[in-house]
Design a protein around this motif. Structure first.
Motif, PDB file in Angstrom:
ATOM      1  N   TYR A 285       7.108   9.111  -0.934  1.00 36.23           N
ATOM      2  CA  TYR A 285       6.927   9.995  -2.086  1.00 36.23           C
ATOM      3  C   TYR A 285       5.452  10.294  -2.359  1.00 36.23           C
ATOM      4  N   GLY A 286       4.549   9.581  -1.688  1.00 37.37           N
ATOM      5  CA  GLY A 286       3.130   9.828  -1.906  1.00 37.37           C
ATOM      6  C   GLY A 286       2.301   8.610  -1.574  1.00 37.37           C
ATOM      7  N   ALA A 287       1.002   8.832  -1.409  1.00 34.81           N
ATOM      8  CA  ALA A 287       0.088   7.752  -1.043  1.00 34.81           C
ATOM      9  C   ALA A 287      -0.053   6.739  -2.175  1.00 34.81           C
ATOM     10  N   ASN A 288      -0.306   5.491  -1.804  1.00 39.08           N
ATOM     11  CA  ASN A 288      -0.526   4.408  -2.760  1.00 39.08           C
ATOM     12  C   ASN A 288      -1.580   3.465  -2.215  1.00 39.08           C
ATOM     13  N   SER A 289      -2.360   2.879  -3.098  1.00 35.81           N
ATOM     14  CA  SER A 289      -3.218   1.777  -2.697  1.00 35.81           C
ATOM     15  C   SER A 289      -2.346   0.538  -2.535  1.00 35.81           C
ATOM     16  N   VAL A 290      -2.904  -0.497  -1.923  1.00 33.60           N
ATOM     17  CA  VAL A 290      -2.166  -1.753  -1.760  1.00 33.60           C
ATOM     18  C   VAL A 290      -1.766  -2.297  -3.124  1.00 33.60           C
ATOM     19  N   GLN A 291      -2.696  -2.274  -4.078  1.00 37.99           N
ATOM     20  CA  GLN A 291      -2.412  -2.821  -5.402  1.00 37.99           C
ATOM     21  C   GLN A 291      -1.331  -2.016  -6.109  1.00 37.99           C
ATOM     22  N   MET A 292      -1.425  -0.683  -6.059  1.00 37.37           N
ATOM     23  CA  MET A 292      -0.439   0.160  -6.732  1.00 37.37           C
ATOM     24  C   MET A 292       0.942  -0.006  -6.096  1.00 37.37           C
ATOM     25  N   LEU A 293       0.990  -0.055  -4.765  1.00 42.27           N
ATOM     26  CA  LEU A 293       2.269  -0.221  -4.091  1.00 42.27           C
ATOM     27  C   LEU A 293       2.878  -1.580  -4.423  1.00 42.27           C
ATOM     28  N   THR A 294       2.044  -2.605  -4.491  1.00 41.56           N
ATOM     29  CA  THR A 294       2.533  -3.934  -4.857  1.00 41.56           C
ATOM     30  C   THR A 294       3.211  -3.894  -6.220  1.00 41.56           C
TER      31      THR A 294
ATOM     32  N   GLY B 124      12.215  -5.334  -8.316  1.00 44.22           N
ATOM     33  CA  GLY B 124      12.894  -6.619  -8.370  1.00 44.22           C
ATOM     34  C   GLY B 124      12.384  -7.689  -7.431  1.00 44.22           C
ATOM     35  N   PHE B 125      11.281  -7.445  -6.740  1.00 45.49           N
ATOM     36  CA  PHE B 125      10.745  -8.448  -5.813  1.00 45.49           C
ATOM     37  C   PHE B 125       9.668  -9.285  -6.494  1.00 45.49           C
ATOM     38  N   ARG B 126       9.526 -10.540  -6.039  1.00 41.76           N
ATOM     39  CA  ARG B 126       8.445 -11.387  -6.538  1.00 41.76           C
ATOM     40  C   ARG B 126       7.107 -10.794  -6.140  1.00 41.76           C
ATOM     41  N   ARG B 127       6.077 -11.068  -6.930  1.00 43.37           N
ATOM     42  CA  ARG B 127       4.777 -10.452  -6.676  1.00 43.37           C
ATOM     43  C   ARG B 127       4.207 -10.870  -5.319  1.00 43.37           C
ATOM     44  N   ASP B 128       4.351 -12.154  -4.945  1.00 46.71           N
ATOM     45  CA  ASP B 128       3.786 -12.592  -3.671  1.00 46.71           C
ATOM     46  C   ASP B 128       4.470 -11.895  -2.497  1.00 46.71           C
ATOM     47  N   VAL B 129       5.780 -11.670  -2.627  1.00 50.71           N
ATOM     48  CA  VAL B 129       6.512 -10.962  -1.568  1.00 50.71           C
ATOM     49  C   VAL B 129       6.093  -9.500  -1.530  1.00 50.71           C
ATOM     50  N   ALA B 130       5.951  -8.883  -2.706  1.00 54.03           N
ATOM     51  CA  ALA B 130       5.549  -7.478  -2.786  1.00 54.03           C
ATOM     52  C   ALA B 130       4.160  -7.271  -2.193  1.00 54.03           C
ATOM     53  N   LEU B 131       3.238  -8.186  -2.499  1.00 51.66           N
ATOM     54  CA  LEU B 131       1.877  -8.079  -1.966  1.00 51.66           C
ATOM     55  C   LEU B 131       1.880  -8.229  -0.450  1.00 51.66           C
ATOM     56  N   ALA B 132       2.648  -9.184   0.068  1.00 47.06           N
ATOM     57  CA  ALA B 132       2.725  -9.386   1.518  1.00 47.06           C
ATOM     58  C   ALA B 132       3.282  -8.138   2.196  1.00 47.06           C
ATOM     59  N   ALA B 133       4.265  -7.504   1.566  1.00 49.91           N
ATOM     60  CA  ALA B 133       4.853  -6.283   2.132  1.00 49.91           C
ATOM     61  C   ALA B 133       3.835  -5.151   2.147  1.00 49.91           C
ATOM     62  N   ALA B 134       3.104  -4.980   1.043  1.00 50.31           N
ATOM     63  CA  ALA B 134       2.103  -3.916   0.965  1.00 50.31           C
ATOM     64  C   ALA B 134       0.984  -4.135   1.982  1.00 50.31           C
ATOM     65  N   GLU B 135       0.570  -5.379   2.137  1.00 50.51           N
ATOM     66  CA  GLU B 135      -0.483  -5.683   3.114  1.00 50.51           C
ATOM     67  C   GLU B 135       0.006  -5.442   4.539  1.00 50.51           C
ATOM     68  N   LYS B 136       1.277  -5.739   4.791  1.00 47.96           N
ATOM     69  CA  LYS B 136       1.850  -5.481   6.119  1.00 47.96           C
ATOM     70  C   LYS B 136       1.855  -3.986   6.412  1.00 47.96           C
ATOM     71  N   LEU B 137       2.221  -3.188   5.419  1.00 50.13           N
ATOM     72  CA  LEU B 137       2.239  -1.730   5.607  1.00 50.13           C
ATOM     73  C   LEU B 137       0.827  -1.191   5.810  1.00 50.13           C
ATOM     74  N   CYS B 138      -0.155  -1.841   5.199  1.00 45.45           N
ATOM     75  CA  CYS B 138      -1.551  -1.455   5.420  1.00 45.45           C
ATOM     76  C   CYS B 138      -1.967  -1.789   6.856  1.00 45.45           C
ATOM     77  N   GLU B 139      -1.541  -2.961   7.335  1.00 48.06           N
ATOM     78  CA  GLU B 139      -1.878  -3.393   8.698  1.00 48.06           C
ATOM     79  C   GLU B 139      -1.382  -2.412   9.752  1.00 48.06           C
ATOM     80  N   VAL B 140      -0.188  -1.856   9.530  1.00 50.92           N
ATOM     81  CA  VAL B 140       0.401  -0.957  10.528  1.00 50.92           C
ATOM     82  C   VAL B 140      -0.042   0.499  10.333  1.00 50.92           C
ATOM     83  N   GLY B 141      -0.949   0.717   9.377  1.00 44.37           N
ATOM     84  CA  GLY B 141      -1.536   2.051   9.222  1.00 44.37           C
ATOM     85  C   GLY B 141      -0.820   2.985   8.274  1.00 44.37           C
ATOM     86  N   LEU B 142       0.189   2.483   7.545  1.00 42.32           N
ATOM     87  CA  LEU B 142       0.894   3.360   6.603  1.00 42.32           C
ATOM     88  C   LEU B 142       0.138   3.521   5.286  1.00 42.32           C
TER      89      LEU B 142
END
Length: 230
Positions: A90-99, A106-124
């Motif tokens: 739906y649009g670009a997000n920073s890691v913090q905003m996406l988290t 409904g996800f825990r913050r640590d899980v959400a942050l890990a997911a956002a960082e993973k998406l950053c790693e793969v270039g999304l």
């Protein structure tokens, strides 16, 4: 500690992988797990990325509690990653905003942050490019530097990325932009002192300094802003 939805289960729990099914053309593996304790029986479906599956290597049959907990944690992360991918569509997000957005799903913050960082790693997520585009949008709205900076901070851009903002704005003629904003909203300079104060206050909320506002007003009064208007 593993618990049933029905917390009355008291006997030891047996955990069995009953099925392994590829999903989305093999991009994910759905692991069907059955938990049993006496008369209690519960089915759980754990979704793994192929990378997680290759790392954990679950096979059909009985597994121990340690592996089950690792599979559950991996599944939470996998689902958070898929949630993040959907949000990015739906649009670009920073890691913090996406988290923050993933947490709201409904996800825990640590899980959400890990997911956002993973998406950053793969270039999304490319915060440098995303910030550049966001700055361009702000400039089209004729915002001043202070409002642009505040907006970017509110979008959650990393401090290291924000360090390049000054260079992005170095060639912007904010006095000319302020003059254009005055022309857009006021056509001509106010003649009434009270109206002028209201205009200056409004321009300040757009992020312009008092010096920039006064210089823009002088350009307009001397017809130095490039406008054909008198």
């Amino acid at each position: 500690m593993i618990t049933f939805s029905d917390t009355s289960a008291q006997e030891p729990i047996t955990i069995t992988v009953r099925s392994l099914r590829a999903q989305h053309d093999g991009a994910e593996i759905l692991v069907g797990v059955v938990l049993e304790s006496g008369e209690h029986r519960e089915q759980r479906n754990l979704l793994l990325t192929t990378e997680q599956y290759c790392e954990l290597r679950p096979t059909r049959g009985e597994i121990d509690e340690s592996l089950f907990e690792r599979l559950e944690a991996a599944s939470d992360l996998c689902r958070a990653i898929r949630c993040g991918e959907n949000l990015l569509s739906y649009g670009a997000n920073s890691v913090q905003m996406l988290t923050q957005k993933i947490v709201r799903h409904g996800f825990r913050r640590d899980v959400a942050l890990a997911a956002a960082e993973k998406l950053c790693e793969v270039g999304l997520i490319d915060e440098n490019e995303d910030m550049r585009r966001e700055v361009e949008k702000c400039l089209r709205k004729l915002w001043g530097a202070k409002r642009i900076q505040a907006h970017l901070w509110s979008r959650g851009f990393d401090a290291g990325v924000m360090a390049s903002l000054d260079s992005l704005l170095a060639d912007v003629d904010f006095v000319a932009n302020c003059a254009a904003l005055i022309r857009k909203h006021y056509v001509a300079l106010p003649q009434d002192a009270a109206e002028e104060r209201r205009m200056v206050s409004s321009l300040g909320r757009y992020g312009y300094t008092l010096t920039q506002i006064r210089q823009a007003m002088r350009r307009i009064s001397e017809n130095l802003d490039g406008s054909d208007n008198p």
